[in-house]
Design a protein around this motif. Structure first.
Motif, PDB file in Angstrom:
ATOM      1  N   ARG A 189      92.476 -24.321 138.318  1.00  0.00           N
ATOM      2  CA  ARG A 189      92.900 -24.623 136.975  1.00  0.00           C
ATOM      3  C   ARG A 189      94.621 -24.533 136.990  1.00  0.00           C
ATOM      4  O   ARG A 189      94.981 -25.525 136.515  1.00  0.00           O
ATOM      5  CB  ARG A 189      92.309 -23.598 136.182  1.00  0.00           C
ATOM      6  N   ARG A 218      84.290 -29.138 141.487  1.00  0.00           N
ATOM      7  CA  ARG A 218      83.414 -28.053 141.202  1.00  0.00           C
ATOM      8  C   ARG A 218      84.688 -26.619 141.248  1.00  0.00           C
ATOM      9  O   ARG A 218      84.295 -25.705 140.624  1.00  0.00           O
ATOM     10  CB  ARG A 218      82.495 -27.848 142.372  1.00  0.00           C
ATOM     11  N   PHE A 221      85.795 -26.510 137.802  1.00  0.00           N
ATOM     12  CA  PHE A 221      84.848 -26.061 136.818  1.00  0.00           C
ATOM     13  C   PHE A 221      84.634 -24.556 137.015  1.00  0.00           C
ATOM     14  O   PHE A 221      84.502 -23.839 135.897  1.00  0.00           O
ATOM     15  CB  PHE A 221      83.540 -26.696 137.144  1.00  0.00           C
ATOM     16  N   ARG A 222      84.722 -24.153 138.350  1.00  0.00           N
ATOM     17  CA  ARG A 222      84.218 -22.745 138.614  1.00  0.00           C
ATOM     18  C   ARG A 222      85.485 -21.757 138.319  1.00  0.00           C
ATOM     19  O   ARG A 222      84.986 -20.543 137.855  1.00  0.00           O
ATOM     20  CB  ARG A 222      83.552 -22.555 139.928  1.00  0.00           C
ATOM     21  N   TYR A 224      87.767 -22.307 135.931  1.00  0.00           N
ATOM     22  CA  TYR A 224      87.684 -22.280 134.515  1.00  0.00           C
ATOM     23  C   TYR A 224      86.562 -21.486 133.997  1.00  0.00           C
ATOM     24  O   TYR A 224      86.945 -20.625 133.189  1.00  0.00           O
ATOM     25  CB  TYR A 224      87.749 -23.596 134.183  1.00  0.00           C
ATOM     26  N   ARG A 225      85.492 -21.611 134.613  1.00  0.00           N
ATOM     27  CA  ARG A 225      84.267 -20.825 134.066  1.00  0.00           C
ATOM     28  C   ARG A 225      84.395 -19.158 134.120  1.00  0.00           C
ATOM     29  O   ARG A 225      84.281 -18.452 133.303  1.00  0.00           O
ATOM     30  CB  ARG A 225      83.129 -21.385 134.864  1.00  0.00           C
ATOM     31  N   THR A 229      84.862 -18.072 130.236  1.00  0.00           N
ATOM     32  CA  THR A 229      83.537 -18.281 129.606  1.00  0.00           C
ATOM     33  C   THR A 229      83.026 -17.077 128.806  1.00  0.00           C
ATOM     34  O   THR A 229      82.172 -16.945 127.814  1.00  0.00           O
ATOM     35  CB  THR A 229      82.228 -18.282 130.696  1.00  0.00           C
ATOM     36  N   PHE A 235      84.352 -22.515 125.914  1.00  0.00           N
ATOM     37  CA  PHE A 235      83.950 -22.995 127.380  1.00  0.00           C
ATOM     38  C   PHE A 235      82.798 -24.211 127.073  1.00  0.00           C
ATOM     39  O   PHE A 235      82.429 -25.165 127.931  1.00  0.00           O
ATOM     40  CB  PHE A 235      83.526 -22.316 128.379  1.00  0.00           C
ATOM     41  N   ASN A 238      83.040 -27.960 127.635  1.00  0.00           N
ATOM     42  CA  ASN A 238      83.655 -28.171 128.970  1.00  0.00           C
ATOM     43  C   ASN A 238      82.578 -27.984 130.305  1.00  0.00           C
ATOM     44  O   ASN A 238      82.917 -27.385 130.977  1.00  0.00           O
ATOM     45  CB  ASN A 238      84.795 -27.471 129.309  1.00  0.00           C
ATOM     46  N   GLY A 239      81.469 -28.860 129.902  1.00  0.00           N
ATOM     47  CA  GLY A 239      80.326 -28.543 130.609  1.00  0.00           C
ATOM     48  C   GLY A 239      80.364 -29.070 132.066  1.00  0.00           C
ATOM     49  O   GLY A 239      81.283 -29.997 132.298  1.00  0.00           O
ATOM     50  N   VAL A 243      84.520 -32.787 132.658  1.00  0.00           N
ATOM     51  CA  VAL A 243      85.182 -31.627 132.885  1.00  0.00           C
ATOM     52  C   VAL A 243      86.728 -32.143 132.050  1.00  0.00           C
ATOM     53  O   VAL A 243      87.115 -33.068 132.861  1.00  0.00           O
ATOM     54  CB  VAL A 243      85.433 -31.100 134.078  1.00  0.00           C
TER      55      VAL A 243
END
Length: 321
Positions: A189, A218, A221-222, A224-225, A229, A235, A238-239, A243
């Motif tokens: 990120r 990925r 995504f991970r 950010y999660r 989350t 979140f 932003n699935g 993204v």
């Protein structure tokens, strides 16, 4: 069925269902589906680049010319790519056995799922798509040795090499090559935001897309999660299907053929720049022709492809390859 009869049926199928075959081929080309198509009338697709200097100045009554326009052209080379295949009687017998099993799949209409359709749609088109998807990114042209079939990736320069060559030649300015170092699931990120922060606001405010490998998407995504989350309503939108980068109208898009690459590429909205090129007067997708020789069935097809940027001076990438 004889080899001669099969060649006739395959040619009939290719002619009769040409639109459907072209559609299936087009839909299977991931990189090309993300980008606009151009056509060349010869070996090179040529784009005229005109760059103006500063033009405004304070007013005075005397005419005082200012501002020059520099003209330059950028070229994308198209190269012929071919398919030459040969099938023995034994190959066709094995295909026949596979078709007989596949034909009675309850999801298929056995009257429509003919042997020629099986060969074209299940065997030939998917492999063509796999090869051209690979070439579009990793291709690096190598002149063929007479009489020897070369590797698919030797057919034409793909975007990976085009970008590297443009950086080396200075066509992509050094200021447009942004250092991010490698992306991971704990820093992606920050790295992506640093990348966008380093591009002029007048460009990023248009929004756009960032192309990168599935692994790096990925990682973003991970990362950010893991960070956000726990905060309600931050979140959910932003699935995994879409993204977006916070505070930028920029979507992160994964490209399967970029797997293993650390390169990220920003494509702003409103400027079609990263393109693929075919040649006018030649098939965009392979038009397969079948013929017979003694105890063998042969298929051949030829297309033209080139990959590149119309305005390389406007390309923004990171330093990873």
């Amino acid at each position: 069925i004889t080899i001669d009869a099969l060649a006739e049926h395959l040619n009939d199928h290719s002619r009769m269902f040409s639109p459907e075959i072209m559609t299936q081929t087009r839909l299977g080309l991931e990189m090309e589906n993300l980008l606009p198509q151009r056509m060349s009338t010869g070996e090179y697709y040529v784009v005229e680049n005109a760059t103006a200097d500063e033009v405004l100045q304070p007013y005075q009554g005397t005419f005082t010319p200012k501002g020059a326009i520099a003209h330059d052209e950028n070229t994308i080379r198209t190269r012929a790519i071919k398919m030459d295949l040969e099938f023995t009687e034994k190959d066709l017998e094995l295909w026949w056995n596979s078709w007989m099993i596949d034909r009675f799949n309850p999801e298929r209409d056995p009257m429509e799922w003919t042997f020629p359709r099986f060969i074209v749609e299940k065997e030939l088109i998917p492999k063509f798509n796999d090869d051209l998807n690979t070439v579009a990114w990793t291709g690096s042209y190598v002149a063929p040795t007479t009489g020897v079939a070369g590797d698919a990736v030797d057919s034409v320069d793909g975007f990976k090499k085009v970008i590297a060559d443009a950086i080396t030649a200075g066509k992509i300015p050094s200021d447009n090559v942004i250092t991010t170092t490698a992306l991971s699931s704990s820093n992606a990120r920050d790295k992506v935001e640093l990348f966008l922060d380093s591009i002029p606001e007048r460009i990023t405010k248009k929004g756009g897309r960032i192309l990168m490998s599935p692994t790096n998407r990925r990682n973003y995504f991970r990362d950010y999660r893991a960070e956000f989350t726990q905060q309600p309503n931050v979140f959910p939108n932003n699935g995994p299907q879409k993204v977006m980068v916070d505070d930028y109208n920029v979507e992160i898009v994964s490209v399967a053929t970029m797997a293993g690459s650390g390169r990220i590429i920003f494509l702003p909205n409103g400027r079609d720049n990263m393109v693929w090129v075919s040649r006018a007067g030649s098939p965009v997708y392979p038009q397969m022709i079948f013929k017979t020789q003694a105890r063998v069935l042969q298929m051949y097809a030829t297309i033209y492809r080139g990959y590149g940027f119309e305005y390389p001076q406007e390309v923004y990438v990171n330093e990873q390859v």
